[in-house]
Scaffold this motif. Structure first.
Motif, PDB file in Angstrom:
ATOM      1  N   PRO A 175      38.921 -23.852   4.247  1.00 20.43           N
ATOM      2  CA  PRO A 175      40.345 -23.161   3.350  1.00 20.43           C
ATOM      3  C   PRO A 175      41.065 -24.478   2.903  1.00 20.43           C
ATOM      4  O   PRO A 175      41.042 -25.143   3.883  1.00 20.43           O
ATOM      5  N   THR A 176      41.576 -24.382   1.796  1.00 18.36           N
ATOM      6  CA  THR A 176      42.633 -25.321   0.678  1.00 18.36           C
ATOM      7  C   THR A 176      43.247 -23.638  -0.084  1.00 18.36           C
ATOM      8  O   THR A 176      42.977 -23.403  -1.084  1.00 18.36           O
ATOM      9  N   ILE A 177      44.615 -24.938  -0.423  1.00 19.36           N
ATOM     10  CA  ILE A 177      45.238 -24.639  -1.515  1.00 19.36           C
ATOM     11  C   ILE A 177      45.336 -25.332  -1.888  1.00 19.36           C
ATOM     12  O   ILE A 177      45.826 -26.522  -1.895  1.00 19.36           O
ATOM     13  N   ALA A 178      45.110 -25.268  -3.647  1.00 20.13           N
ATOM     14  CA  ALA A 178      44.746 -26.090  -4.085  1.00 20.13           C
ATOM     15  C   ALA A 178      46.070 -27.017  -4.713  1.00 20.13           C
ATOM     16  O   ALA A 178      46.837 -28.227  -4.934  1.00 20.13           O
ATOM     17  N   SER A 179      47.475 -25.938  -4.774  1.00 18.57           N
ATOM     18  CA  SER A 179      48.778 -26.700  -5.074  1.00 18.57           C
ATOM     19  C   SER A 179      49.785 -25.403  -5.217  1.00 18.57           C
ATOM     20  O   SER A 179      49.750 -24.648  -4.689  1.00 18.57           O
ATOM     21  N   ASN A 180      50.965 -26.026  -4.654  1.00 17.62           N
ATOM     22  CA  ASN A 180      52.008 -25.099  -3.854  1.00 17.62           C
ATOM     23  C   ASN A 180      52.332 -24.471  -2.714  1.00 17.62           C
ATOM     24  O   ASN A 180      53.149 -23.567  -2.393  1.00 17.62           O
ATOM     25  N   GLY A 181      51.365 -25.577  -1.472  1.00 20.44           N
ATOM     26  CA  GLY A 181      51.672 -24.375  -0.681  1.00 20.44           C
ATOM     27  C   GLY A 181      50.628 -25.400  -0.161  1.00 20.44           C
ATOM     28  O   GLY A 181      49.805 -26.575  -0.642  1.00 20.44           O
ATOM     29  N   GLY A 182      50.040 -25.540   1.499  1.00 17.48           N
ATOM     30  CA  GLY A 182      49.437 -25.857   2.109  1.00 17.48           C
ATOM     31  C   GLY A 182      48.490 -25.552   3.461  1.00 17.48           C
ATOM     32  O   GLY A 182      49.129 -24.283   3.656  1.00 17.48           O
ATOM     33  N   ASN A 183      47.831 -25.624   4.347  1.00 16.34           N
ATOM     34  CA  ASN A 183      46.937 -25.267   5.241  1.00 16.34           C
ATOM     35  C   ASN A 183      47.638 -26.537   6.633  1.00 16.34           C
ATOM     36  O   ASN A 183      47.063 -27.416   6.373  1.00 16.34           O
ATOM     37  N   ASN A 184      47.075 -24.699   7.879  1.00 15.14           N
ATOM     38  CA  ASN A 184      47.266 -26.206   8.661  1.00 15.14           C
ATOM     39  C   ASN A 184      46.596 -25.243  10.549  1.00 15.14           C
ATOM     40  O   ASN A 184      46.389 -24.562  10.406  1.00 15.14           O
ATOM     41  N   THR A 207      36.179 -15.997   8.651  1.00 15.11           N
ATOM     42  CA  THR A 207      36.202 -14.719   8.190  1.00 15.11           C
ATOM     43  C   THR A 207      37.068 -14.365   7.123  1.00 15.11           C
ATOM     44  O   THR A 207      36.609 -12.688   6.984  1.00 15.11           O
ATOM     45  N   VAL A 208      37.301 -15.106   6.353  1.00 18.50           N
ATOM     46  CA  VAL A 208      37.466 -14.565   4.964  1.00 18.50           C
ATOM     47  C   VAL A 208      36.975 -15.329   4.616  1.00 18.50           C
ATOM     48  O   VAL A 208      36.783 -16.600   4.087  1.00 18.50           O
ATOM     49  N   ASP A 209      36.654 -15.040   3.394  1.00 17.97           N
ATOM     50  CA  ASP A 209      35.592 -15.233   1.694  1.00 17.97           C
ATOM     51  C   ASP A 209      36.254 -16.347   0.680  1.00 17.97           C
ATOM     52  O   ASP A 209      35.838 -17.506   0.676  1.00 17.97           O
ATOM     53  N   THR A 210      37.428 -16.050   0.804  1.00 16.10           N
ATOM     54  CA  THR A 210      37.759 -16.471  -0.200  1.00 16.10           C
ATOM     55  C   THR A 210      39.743 -17.123  -0.348  1.00 16.10           C
ATOM     56  O   THR A 210      40.259 -16.387   1.048  1.00 16.10           O
ATOM     57  N   ALA A 211      39.585 -18.377  -0.382  1.00 14.16           N
ATOM     58  CA  ALA A 211      41.011 -18.615   0.389  1.00 14.16           C
ATOM     59  C   ALA A 211      41.972 -18.064  -0.205  1.00 14.16           C
ATOM     60  O   ALA A 211      42.290 -18.014  -1.960  1.00 14.16           O
ATOM     61  N   PRO A 212      43.770 -18.350   0.238  1.00 17.07           N
ATOM     62  CA  PRO A 212      44.567 -17.314  -0.651  1.00 17.07           C
ATOM     63  C   PRO A 212      44.959 -18.279  -1.903  1.00 17.07           C
ATOM     64  O   PRO A 212      45.075 -19.836  -1.377  1.00 17.07           O
ATOM     65  N   ILE A 213      45.423 -18.279  -2.387  1.00 18.17           N
ATOM     66  CA  ILE A 213      46.308 -19.267  -3.544  1.00 18.17           C
ATOM     67  C   ILE A 213      47.979 -18.622  -3.062  1.00 18.17           C
ATOM     68  O   ILE A 213      48.516 -17.602  -2.494  1.00 18.17           O
ATOM     69  N   CYS A 214      48.703 -19.733  -4.524  1.00 18.47           N
ATOM     70  CA  CYS A 214      50.037 -18.959  -4.022  1.00 18.47           C
ATOM     71  C   CYS A 214      51.075 -19.009  -5.544  1.00 18.47           C
ATOM     72  O   CYS A 214      50.988 -19.972  -6.311  1.00 18.47           O
ATOM     73  N   THR A 215      51.569 -17.537  -5.743  1.00 17.92           N
ATOM     74  CA  THR A 215      52.105 -17.559  -6.858  1.00 17.92           C
ATOM     75  C   THR A 215      53.104 -17.908  -7.009  1.00 17.92           C
ATOM     76  O   THR A 215      54.246 -17.214  -5.801  1.00 17.92           O
ATOM     77  N   LEU A 216      54.140 -17.424  -8.088  1.00 20.72           N
ATOM     78  CA  LEU A 216      55.147 -17.722  -8.066  1.00 20.72           C
ATOM     79  C   LEU A 216      55.817 -16.394  -7.791  1.00 20.72           C
ATOM     80  O   LEU A 216      55.537 -15.398  -8.165  1.00 20.72           O
ATOM     81  N   GLN A 217      56.907 -16.472  -7.045  1.00 22.14           N
ATOM     82  CA  GLN A 217      57.949 -15.863  -6.128  1.00 22.14           C
ATOM     83  C   GLN A 217      58.711 -15.028  -7.448  1.00 22.14           C
ATOM     84  O   GLN A 217      59.102 -15.405  -7.968  1.00 22.14           O
ATOM     85  N   CYS A 218      59.165 -13.956  -8.069  1.00 21.84           N
ATOM     86  CA  CYS A 218      59.379 -13.161  -8.570  1.00 21.84           C
ATOM     87  C   CYS A 218      60.997 -12.867  -7.782  1.00 21.84           C
ATOM     88  O   CYS A 218      61.254 -12.771  -6.932  1.00 21.84           O
ATOM     89  N   GLN A 219      61.981 -13.074  -8.575  1.00 12.45           N
ATOM     90  CA  GLN A 219      63.434 -13.493  -8.189  1.00 12.45           C
ATOM     91  C   GLN A 219      63.164 -11.257  -7.600  1.00 12.45           C
ATOM     92  O   GLN A 219      63.069 -10.549  -8.097  1.00 12.45           O
ATOM     93  N   ASP A 220      64.363 -11.225  -7.024  1.00 14.91           N
ATOM     94  CA  ASP A 220      64.721  -9.776  -7.038  1.00 14.91           C
ATOM     95  C   ASP A 220      65.010  -8.590  -7.851  1.00 14.91           C
ATOM     96  O   ASP A 220      65.271  -9.459  -8.747  1.00 14.91           O
ATOM     97  N   PRO A 221      65.187  -7.676  -7.830  1.00 14.55           N
ATOM     98  CA  PRO A 221      64.553  -7.051  -9.480  1.00 14.55           C
ATOM     99  C   PRO A 221      66.178  -6.324  -9.779  1.00 14.55           C
ATOM    100  O   PRO A 221      67.077  -6.392  -8.571  1.00 14.55           O
TER     101      PRO A 221
END
Length: 499
Positions: A65-74, A111-125
Motif C-alpha cells: 500500500p501507498t498514499i500518493a500524496s497528502n499523507g504517508g504510511n508506516n 487484508t484490504v484490497d484498496t489503499a486509502p486516500i487523503c482527501t481535503l478536510q472540511c472546516q466545521d459547519p
C-alpha cells in the motif's frame, strides 16, 4: 520425549539460542513466523525460536500500500513480510478516506484490497445552540450533515441538509441555517383520566402524532391517536373503561358479582353482563332527528350502538358506547344530507382551474380522444358520445413524466368528508393519476394514487378528507413515454361523512 530434550539441549549447548521455548502441539508457520517461530520438519511436536531469521513457506507482499500524496504510511517500502501491518496517516487539513491499516497475509495478499486516500478536510459547519448536527465530524469533501432542532416540539423551517463541496477550497452548501419555529407547536396532549397510558407530557411539533393505550382488562373508547396541527390537537383524550363480559346464566351467578337486576333475569339474558362489582346501564342512546339507532335499549356498560340516516350513513361518528350510568362516549350525532361539491363537467368546469405552473393542462372532451388505443369513448355521466369529461392528452409534444394539475375551488375545513370520482386509465403507457389536498400553511397531502393500465372502463375512486383549514382538491395526471397514456376523470363529488 527424548528427541525433544535433545533438541533443547543442543540448542543451549551450541550457544545459538539463549532462550529456546518449548511449545507443545503443532503450530503452522503462518501463526508463529512473525514472532520468530517455525516448525522443524522432523520434530512436529516442537516449535522453537531461532537465532537467525526463520525461513518458512511464505510469500512476501509487494506493491500496495501507498498514499500518493497528502499523507504517508508506516512502515514504508514496496515489499513487506507476512504479519506486517502498515498504518496510514494524512497531512494536516486532510482526512483519511478508507482503512487506517493494512496487513500482509502469508499468501502474499493484503487484508484490504484498496489503499486509502487523503482527501481535503472540511472546516466545521455552521452551528447554533438550537440545532444538533448528525453525524459527528471530522468531515471530508462529499460528506452530508443534517440539522435537527434540539427542541423536539419545534418545527424546522428551511433546508436541513448541507454538503461539503470544493472549488479548490472546501465549503458547505448551506449559508443560512434552518430555524426552529415553536409558534405552531402544541402543548401537552389531553390525557386519559384513569386506567390508561398517556403520551409523554411535553410540547409537540405540528404534524406530530401521539398514541394512547389502556391498561390490561380495559377497553379504549375514542381515537387511539392524536395529531398536532397548528397549536391544536385533533381529538379529545379517549376513555378507558371496564367492558362487562357476557354471561349465559345470570340466575346461577348472582353471588359471583353478576347482575341480578330484573332486566337481567333469564327472560332477558342478552343483557346479562358481568358488572365489575355493580350493575351499570344506559337507557336511551343520544340521537337527533332522522337518526336510527341499532340495537334498541336498554344498554349495559360497554355495549356499542350504531347510527344510520334515512339516506345512508353520512356521519363520521357513526357509533357510540355506553360507559354506564347513562353516560355515552359521543354526543348526539346529526344526519346532514347534502353535497358540498359536485361536478359532472356537462355544462361548465364547476370552477375547476388548471395549474399553469405545470407542464401542460387538462382538456374537456366528449366521445373519443384523438389517440388510438387509449382514452375513453364515452363519458361516465351519460354513458354516451354526447357526455363530457376531463382528460390529459399524452401525444406529442408531451414528454415522459410531464404533469397536468386540475384544481378545485376552495372548500371549507372539514372533520370528515368523502371525495368520490370516476377515472379512466386505458393504454399501454399509462403513467399515474393522483388526488391530493392543497392548503395554505400545510404541505400537500396525497389522499389517492394509482398507476398503470386499468383497462377500457370507468372505475370509482374514493378517499376520506380531513382538514383543519380551507383546502382544494388537486387531480394530477402524469404522462407516459408514448401517446397511449391518456387519463380521464368524471363525476367528482364531495359528500359529508366518511367514505
Amino acid at each position: 520425549m527424548k528427541i525433544n530434550f535433545f533438541v533443547l539441549f543442543a540448542c543451549f549447548s551450541v550457544g545459538l539460542c539463549q532462550d529456546c521455548v518449548d511449545v507443545l502441539g503443532e503450530h503452522p508457520c503462518s501463526i508463529h513466523s512473525a514472532q520468530g517461530f517455525c516448525i522443524q520438519a522432523n520434530i512436529m511436536s516442537v516449535c522453537y525460536k531461532t537465532c537467525n531469521p526463520v525461513i518458512c513457506d511464505e510469500t512476501p507482499c509487494t506493491g500496495m500500500p501507498t498514499i500518493a500524496s497528502n499523507g504517508g504510511n508506516n512502515p514504508s517500502g514496496t515489499t513487506h513480510q507476512a504479519g506486517v501491518s502498515v498504518t496510514y496517516t494524512c497531512d494536516t487539513n486532510y482526512v483519511l478516506d478508507g482503512a487506517e491499516s493494512n496487513t500482509c497475509q502469508v499468501n502474499g495478499s493484503w487484508t484490504v484490497d484498496t489503499a486509502p486516500i487523503c482527501t481535503l478536510q472540511c472546516q466545521d459547519p455552521l452551528t447554533d445552540p438550537s440545532l444538533s448536527i448528525t453525524p459527528d465530524g471530522p468531515y471530508k469533501v462529499g460528506d452530508n450533515i443534517t440539522y435537527e432542532c434540539v427542541n423536539t416540539s419545534a418545527e424546522e423551517i428551511g433546508d436541513k441538509v448541507s454538503t461539503c463541496m470544493t472549488n479548490g477550497t472546501p465549503y458547505w452548501t448551506l449559508n443560512v441555517l434552518p430555524t426552529c419555529n415553536t409558534s405552531n407547536a402544541c402543548g401537552p396532549p389531553p390525557t386519559i383520566s384513569s386506567d390508561g397510558i398517556n403520551p409523554e407530557n411535553r410540547d409537540y411539533a405540528t404534524g406530530s402524532t401521539v398514541t394512547y393505550q389502556c391498561n390490561p382488562r380495559r377497553v379504549l373508547a375514542g381515537s387511539m391517536t392524536n395529531l398536532c396541527t397548528d397549536n391544536v390537537w385533533s381529538n379529545p383524550a379517549p376513555i378507558c373503561y371496564e367492558e362487562c363480559v357476557d354471561h349465559q346464566n345470570c340466575s346461577d351467578n348472582v353471588e359471583f358479582g353478576y347482575c341480578n337486576h330484573p332486566d337481567y333475569m333469564e327472560d332477558n339474558q342478552e343483557y346479562c353482563r358481568k358488572s365489575c362489582g355493580f350493575c351499570t346501564t344506559c337507557s336511551e342512546a343520544p340521537a337527533n332527528q332522522n337518526v336510527t339507532v341499532t340495537p334498541t335499549g336498554p344498554y349495559v356498560q360497554g355495549q356499542r350502538v350504531n347510527y344510520t340516516c334515512e339516506y345512508g350513513s353520512i356521519i363520521c361518528e357513526n357509533s357510540n358506547i355506553c360507559l354506564g350510568e347513562d353516560q355515552w362516549f359521543n354526543k348526539s350525532p346529526n344526519c346532514s344530507a347534502g353535497i358540498p361539491f359536485s361536478c359532472d363537467f356537462e355544462s361548465d368546469f364547476c370552477n375547476f382551474t388548471d395549474d399553469l405552473s405545470a407542464e401542460f393542462t387538462w382538456t374537456k372532451n366528449r366521445w373519443i380522444t384523438p389517440s388510438f388505443q387509449t382514452g375513453p369513448s364515452v363519458d361516465h355521466t351519460l354513458g354516451t358520445i354526447e357526455g363530457y369529461y376531463m382528460y390529459i392528452e399524452t401525444s406529442n409534444p408531451r414528454r415522459d413524466s410531464d404533469q397536468a394539475r386540475l384544481v378545485s375551488p376552495t372548500l371549507a375545513p372539514t372533520k370528515c368528508q368523502c371525495l368520490r370520482f370516476y377515472y379512466h386509465m386505458f393504454g399501454n403507457t399509462t403513467r399515474t393519476l393522483e388526488a391530493f389536498l392543497k392548503r395554505t400553511s400545510l404541505p400537500n397531502e396525497v389522499i389517492w394514487s394509482l398507476s398503470g393500465n386499468q383497462g377500457d372502463v370507468w372505475l370509482l375512486g374514493s378517499a376520506t378528507i380531513t382538514s383543519t383549514e380551507p383546502y382544494q382538491v388537486v387531480f394530477e395526471g402524469t404522462s407516459g413515454p408514448s401517446f397511449t397514456g391518456d387519463i380521464a376523470i368524471d363525476d367528482v363529488t364531495i359528500t359529508k361523512g366518511p367514505c
